[in-house]
Design a protein around this motif. Structure first.
Motif, PDB file in Angstrom:
ATOM      1  N   VAL A 184      -6.042   2.583   7.786  1.00  0.00           N
ATOM      2  CA  VAL A 184      -6.968   2.344   6.681  1.00  0.00           C
ATOM      3  C   VAL A 184      -6.453   2.965   5.394  1.00  0.00           C
ATOM      4  O   VAL A 184      -6.527   2.361   4.303  1.00  0.00           O
ATOM      5  N   ALA A 185      -5.872   4.194   5.503  1.00  0.00           N
ATOM      6  CA  ALA A 185      -5.319   4.839   4.310  1.00  0.00           C
ATOM      7  C   ALA A 185      -4.147   4.042   3.736  1.00  0.00           C
ATOM      8  O   ALA A 185      -4.024   3.878   2.508  1.00  0.00           O
ATOM      9  N   MET A 186      -3.288   3.503   4.634  1.00  0.00           N
ATOM     10  CA  MET A 186      -2.167   2.688   4.165  1.00  0.00           C
ATOM     11  C   MET A 186      -2.658   1.405   3.503  1.00  0.00           C
ATOM     12  O   MET A 186      -2.117   0.970   2.472  1.00  0.00           O
ATOM     13  N   ILE A 187      -3.691   0.783   4.085  1.00  0.00           N
ATOM     14  CA  ILE A 187      -4.236  -0.445   3.482  1.00  0.00           C
ATOM     15  C   ILE A 187      -4.816  -0.150   2.104  1.00  0.00           C
ATOM     16  O   ILE A 187      -4.599  -0.908   1.133  1.00  0.00           O
ATOM     17  N   LEU A 188      -5.555   0.954   1.988  1.00  0.00           N
ATOM     18  CA  LEU A 188      -6.122   1.323   0.693  1.00  0.00           C
ATOM     19  C   LEU A 188      -5.033   1.620  -0.333  1.00  0.00           C
ATOM     20  O   LEU A 188      -5.121   1.209  -1.502  1.00  0.00           O
ATOM     21  N   GLU A 189      -3.980   2.320   0.112  1.00  0.00           N
ATOM     22  CA  GLU A 189      -2.883   2.625  -0.803  1.00  0.00           C
ATOM     23  C   GLU A 189      -2.170   1.348  -1.236  1.00  0.00           C
ATOM     24  O   GLU A 189      -1.802   1.180  -2.407  1.00  0.00           O
ATOM     25  N   SER A 190      -1.964   0.411  -0.283  1.00  0.00           N
ATOM     26  CA  SER A 190      -1.330  -0.860  -0.634  1.00  0.00           C
ATOM     27  C   SER A 190      -2.174  -1.654  -1.631  1.00  0.00           C
ATOM     28  O   SER A 190      -1.652  -2.193  -2.617  1.00  0.00           O
ATOM     29  N   ASN A 191      -3.497  -1.709  -1.397  1.00  0.00           N
ATOM     30  CA  ASN A 191      -4.374  -2.403  -2.344  1.00  0.00           C
ATOM     31  C   ASN A 191      -4.358  -1.741  -3.716  1.00  0.00           C
ATOM     32  O   ASN A 191      -4.350  -2.421  -4.758  1.00  0.00           O
ATOM     33  N   TYR A 192      -4.320  -0.402  -3.713  1.00  0.00           N
ATOM     34  CA  TYR A 192      -4.287   0.319  -4.990  1.00  0.00           C
ATOM     35  C   TYR A 192      -3.015   0.007  -5.774  1.00  0.00           C
ATOM     36  O   TYR A 192      -3.058  -0.263  -6.988  1.00  0.00           O
ATOM     37  N   ARG A 193      -1.891   0.003  -5.064  1.00  0.00           N
ATOM     38  CA  ARG A 193      -0.624  -0.266  -5.752  1.00  0.00           C
ATOM     39  C   ARG A 193      -0.536  -1.735  -6.190  1.00  0.00           C
ATOM     40  O   ARG A 193       0.049  -2.039  -7.244  1.00  0.00           O
ATOM     41  N   MET A 239      -0.728  -5.497 -10.691  1.00  0.00           N
ATOM     42  CA  MET A 239      -1.408  -6.585 -11.389  1.00  0.00           C
ATOM     43  C   MET A 239      -1.804  -6.142 -12.808  1.00  0.00           C
ATOM     44  O   MET A 239      -1.611  -6.895 -13.775  1.00  0.00           O
ATOM     45  N   VAL A 240      -2.316  -4.932 -12.937  1.00  0.00           N
ATOM     46  CA  VAL A 240      -2.695  -4.430 -14.259  1.00  0.00           C
ATOM     47  C   VAL A 240      -1.465  -4.300 -15.149  1.00  0.00           C
ATOM     48  O   VAL A 240      -1.485  -4.664 -16.340  1.00  0.00           O
ATOM     49  N   CYS A 241      -0.376  -3.781 -14.553  1.00  0.00           N
ATOM     50  CA  CYS A 241       0.873  -3.628 -15.333  1.00  0.00           C
ATOM     51  C   CYS A 241       1.386  -4.982 -15.816  1.00  0.00           C
ATOM     52  O   CYS A 241       1.791  -5.131 -16.989  1.00  0.00           O
ATOM     53  N   ASN A 242       1.353  -5.995 -14.953  1.00  0.00           N
ATOM     54  CA  ASN A 242       1.811  -7.323 -15.344  1.00  0.00           C
ATOM     55  C   ASN A 242       0.925  -7.930 -16.432  1.00  0.00           C
ATOM     56  O   ASN A 242       1.417  -8.547 -17.392  1.00  0.00           O
ATOM     57  N   GLU A 243      -0.383  -7.736 -16.288  1.00  0.00           N
ATOM     58  CA  GLU A 243      -1.287  -8.272 -17.300  1.00  0.00           C
ATOM     59  C   GLU A 243      -1.079  -7.585 -18.657  1.00  0.00           C
ATOM     60  O   GLU A 243      -1.060  -8.243 -19.711  1.00  0.00           O
ATOM     61  N   VAL A 244      -0.913  -6.265 -18.613  1.00  0.00           N
ATOM     62  CA  VAL A 244      -0.668  -5.534 -19.861  1.00  0.00           C
ATOM     63  C   VAL A 244       0.651  -5.965 -20.480  1.00  0.00           C
ATOM     64  O   VAL A 244       0.768  -6.148 -21.709  1.00  0.00           O
TER      65      VAL A 244
END
Length: 248
Positions: free
Chosen positions: A170-179, A184-189
């Motif tokens: 679960v921690a790995m999934i959350l970290e993957s979603n966060y990254r 996505m934010v970096c690409n949009e910016v």
């Protein structure tokens, strides 16, 4: 006479108050005591030895050291003569009936005792076999329950490893979603910044083109026809000079 003795004994026990109270307290203390944890001895499968069909062997063994071998028989004979002489027991027609019934019983025991005993032993063995079968089934069921409980305890002990693995997943999934969201934010910016840069470049290019067109237009407008002729003549003169110089 025996009835009188029994009545006198009951009256004496009734008149002795402290003794009866002490006996009652003793019984209560006995029943309220802690139960013994010692195992119960098994019941004997066969009865003790007897003589003459009804007299226990222990009775003779008890009297042998004190009266000798003939002591039990003399005691029995003396007791019988005492009962007859004191008329405590009176011989009547019931005595004859009792003797007859006793004779028939002894004959039946001697004649059919072995067969009845074998039949009773067979019934007892069947009952013991059924009880043993029930006991074995209960023991097997309890052993299986103990094994199942042990297995469940072993599984329960290993559950924390499974829970740790699930927490890590679960921690790995959350970290993957966060990254992924950070990317996505970096690409949009980056897209928005590239758009702003392209917009600035376009605006600057348009300004330069407008400035160049304005300068060219104003320069063209500022040139008179006379100046244009003079400029053309000057250019022709310069071209001629350049051609002569090139020939030399």
């Amino acid at each position: 006479m025996l009835s009188r003795i029994a009545l006198l004994s009951a009256a004496s026990l009734k008149s002795s108050g402290p003794f009866s109270v002490g006996l009652l307290h003793a019984c209560r203390s006995f029943h309220t005591a802690q139960p013994c944890q010692a195992p119960v001895p098994p019941l004997p499968e066969k009865s003790g030895q007897v003589r003459h069909g009804i007299i226990p062997e222990e009775f003779f063994q008890f009297l042998y050291p004190k009266t000798g071998v003939t002591g039990p028989y003399m005691f029995g004979t003396g007791l019988l003569l005492y009962l007859l002489s004191k008329e405590i027991y009176v011989i009547n027609h019931e005595t004859v009936v009792a003797a007859s019934v006793l004779t028939v019983l002894i004959y039946g025991v001697k004649k059919y005792g072995a067969q009845v005993a074998a039949f009773a032993d067979k019934l007892n063995e069947e009952k013991v076999a059924k009880a043993q079968e029930v006991k074995d089934g209960a023991v097997n069921a309890l052993q299986q329950a103990v094994e199942n409980e042990t297995k469940e305890q072993w599984r329960a002990e290993g559950c924390h490893y499974l829970f740790d693995a699930k927490r890590n997943n679960v921690a790995m999934i959350l970290e993957s979603n966060y990254r992924e969201r950070l990317l996505m934010v970096c690409n949009e910016v980056k897209k928005r910044l590239d758009y702003q840069i392209a917009l600035q470049h376009l605006q600057r290019r348009k300004e330069q083109e407008h400035m160049i067109n304005w300068v060219v237009k104003n320069v063209v407008q500022s040139i008179t026809p006379q100046q244009e002729k003079e400029s053309i003549a000057k250019c022709i003169t310069d071209l001629k000079l350049l051609s002569k110089t090139a020939q030399v």
